[in-house]
Design a protein around this motif. Structure first.
Motif: not given
Length: 138
Positions: A66-70, A75-77
């Motif tokens: 899982r990738h969590v980016t801004l 907000k988190a994507v």
């Protein structure tokens, strides 16, 4: 000094280890898998015996990542795998406490001796010192 020793792989490599070969990675047999796990267990046992092993883990396949980016709005994507556009990713690691860079390099050379089927891709083993505080900088 502590070092992070990393091995790489691709989604195709994980699939090959499940018997699904491709143009990028030949299919592994059960004997190939057992030889790899036996080699890694012996290496881990040796490192534990010398006191150099701090931690070591193989990682799950990239398709389960899982990738969590801004986003642009701050907000988190969150994006779940698979990631067909990715190449090599971290497949496993060791945290080792070794007396010298030469010693950890010897261990990395041993990692490269891990058995695998002919035609399987070979990736470099990456060694990075672990920054343990201001005294390690520079």
């Amino acid at each position: 000094m502590k070092y992070l020793v990393m091995v790489q792989g691709t989604q195709a490599d994980y699939e090959a280890m499940q018997g699904k070969g491709s143009a990028n990675s030949v299919a592994w047999s059960q004997q190939d898998i057992q030889a790899m796990y036996g080699f890694m267990q012996a290496l881990n046992d040796d490192l534990a015996e010398t006191g150099e092993m701090v931690d070591g883990q193989g990682l799950g396949e990239p398709a389960k990542a899982r990738h969590v980016t801004l986003g642009d709005d701050g907000k988190a994507v969150i994006t779940d795998g698979p990631y067909s556009e990715t190449k090599e990713l971290l497949a496993g690691y060791w945290v080792l406490d070794c007396a010298s860079l030469e010693r950890v390099t010897e261990i990395a050379e041993r990692v490269l001796q891990c058995p695998q089927p002919a035609g399987a891709p070979v990736y470099p083993v990456v060694i990075r010192p672990i920054d343990e505080g201001p005294g390690d900088i520079g």
